[in-house]
Design a protein around this motif. Structure first.
Motif, short mmCIF file in Angstrom:
data_model
loop_
_atom_site.label_atom_id
_atom_site.label_comp_id
_atom_site.label_asym_id
_atom_site.label_seq_id
_atom_site.Cartn_x
_atom_site.Cartn_y
_atom_site.Cartn_z
N THR A 39 0.86 -1.18 0.00
CA THR A 39 0.00 0.00 0.00
C THR A 39 0.89 1.23 0.00
OG1 THR A 39 -0.15 0.22 2.41
CG2 THR A 39 -1.70 -1.31 1.35
N THR A 42 2.28 0.61 3.93
CA THR A 42 2.53 -0.70 4.52
C THR A 42 3.05 -1.66 3.46
OG1 THR A 42 0.29 -1.55 4.10
CG2 THR A 42 0.64 -0.37 6.17
N THR A 44 3.81 -6.26 3.22
CA THR A 44 3.57 -7.53 3.88
C THR A 44 4.67 -8.52 3.54
OG1 THR A 44 1.19 -7.13 3.70
CG2 THR A 44 1.89 -9.36 4.27
N ARG A 120 2.74 -7.78 8.73
CA ARG A 120 2.29 -6.53 8.12
C ARG A 120 3.12 -5.39 8.69
NH1 ARG A 120 -1.48 -6.16 3.93
NH2 ARG A 120 -2.99 -7.40 5.09
N ASN A 123 1.69 -1.25 10.11
CA ASN A 123 0.24 -1.42 10.23
C ASN A 123 -0.35 -0.82 11.50
OD1 ASN A 123 -2.16 -2.45 9.08
ND2 ASN A 123 -2.14 -4.17 10.51
N ASP A 124 0.47 -0.19 12.35
CA ASP A 124 -0.03 0.33 13.63
C ASP A 124 -0.03 1.85 13.60
OD1 ASP A 124 -0.80 0.79 16.20
OD2 ASP A 124 0.75 -0.44 17.15
N THR A 125 -1.22 2.44 13.54
CA THR A 125 -1.34 3.90 13.52
C THR A 125 -1.54 4.49 14.91
OG1 THR A 125 -3.73 3.73 13.15
CG2 THR A 125 -2.32 3.85 11.20
N ASN A 135 5.35 -0.24 15.35
CA ASN A 135 5.17 -0.63 13.95
C ASN A 135 4.45 0.50 13.21
OD1 ASN A 135 5.20 -2.20 11.63
ND2 ASN A 135 3.34 -3.31 12.19
N PRO A 137 3.39 3.44 10.50
CA PRO A 137 3.33 3.44 9.03
C PRO A 137 4.63 3.92 8.41
CG PRO A 137 1.29 4.29 9.94
CD PRO A 137 2.21 4.10 11.10
#
Length: 246
Positions: A39, A42, A44, A120, A123-125, A135, A137
């Motif tokens: 994305t 992010t 994977t 991922r 993935n942690d906002t 983690n 973005p």
């Protein structure tokens, strides 16, 4: 005497820390069929399952994912203490940070079966980029390179190879239509505007004509003309108004 001099020399010129053991594993992106594989913030990765079964790695050693800009990966230096672990907020200065801390119990060598096993990244906002292991973005399109680093209380123990370069998706900016098409679009808009104005004028004219025709042809009852009055009797009748009335 000689041993004492050696101790003095070692205290003045300490030996560099031993290099971590090299694990011949290259981190891989997840399957191309996985939705959200890449994305704008992010990416994977496949889990490094069964890659940390070496004798010098214990179940208590932390396994970090190193995220680095492609250019900064050549200058990466593994931290010697957990307290020195770079955080996402320092990415603009160092060009790398550590995230997704785990242990080898989370990466067993058995097959996952039908269960999806991926990591991922970014993935942690909700976590703060100044928090160790956050983690957060990913800060830009990249390119990025990743590797896994095993650390104990004594420092780095082992590390994998760097992944290949990975670029994130980028938002496509809307481009202006070239000159000839833009002029044609203006002409079409002008024609549609004229047609719309003509249509509105025709509708307004029809409305005025209909109203005038209806009002001009409908008789208006005068005081001496019969008036139809509805009575609430058994029958509805039309009665003339009273002649004299009282």
């Amino acid at each position: 005497m000689a041993s004492g001099g050696l101790v003095v020399l070692l205290s003045l010129f300490p030996l560099p820390p031993p290099s971590p053991e090299r694990i011949g594993y290259v981190p891989q992106l997840s399957s191309a069929t996985l939705a959200g594989r890449l994305t704008q913030s992010t990416l994977t990765l496949e889990q490094p399952r069964g890659q940390f079964s070496h004798l010098n790695i214990s179940d208590f050693d932390a396994i970090w994912l190193v995220v680095a800009h492609s250019k900064a990966s050549q200058n990466f230096t593994a931290p010697q203490r957990v307290e020195d672990t770079p955080v996402p907020a320092s990415f603009s200065q160092r060009g790398y940070y550590l995230t997704l801390m785990a242990n080898r119990a989370l990466y067993p060598g058995d097959r996952p079966g039908k269960q999806l096993r991926v990591l991922r990244v970014g993935n942690d906002t909700r976590c703060s980029p100044r928090t160790r292991g956050c983690n957060h973005p990913l800060p830009g399109p990249g390119p990025y390179r990743m590797k896994f680093l095993v650390m104990s209380d004594r420092g780095p123990v082992a590390e994998t190879e760097w992944s290949s370069e990975t670029r994130l998706q980028q938002a496509e900016a809307l481009q202006a239509v070239p000159g000839p098409q833009s002029a044609g679009t203006v002409v079409i808009i002008a024609i549609l505007s004229v047609l719309l104005a003509v249509l509105l004028t025709a509708l307004l004219t029809l409305l005025i004509y209909t109203c005038y025709d209806t009002c001009g042809s409908t008789p208006i009852s005068g005081p001496g003309e019969p008036v139809c009055v509805r009575r609430y009797d058994t029958h509805h009748v039309c009665s003339p108004p009273a002649a004299g009335g009282s």
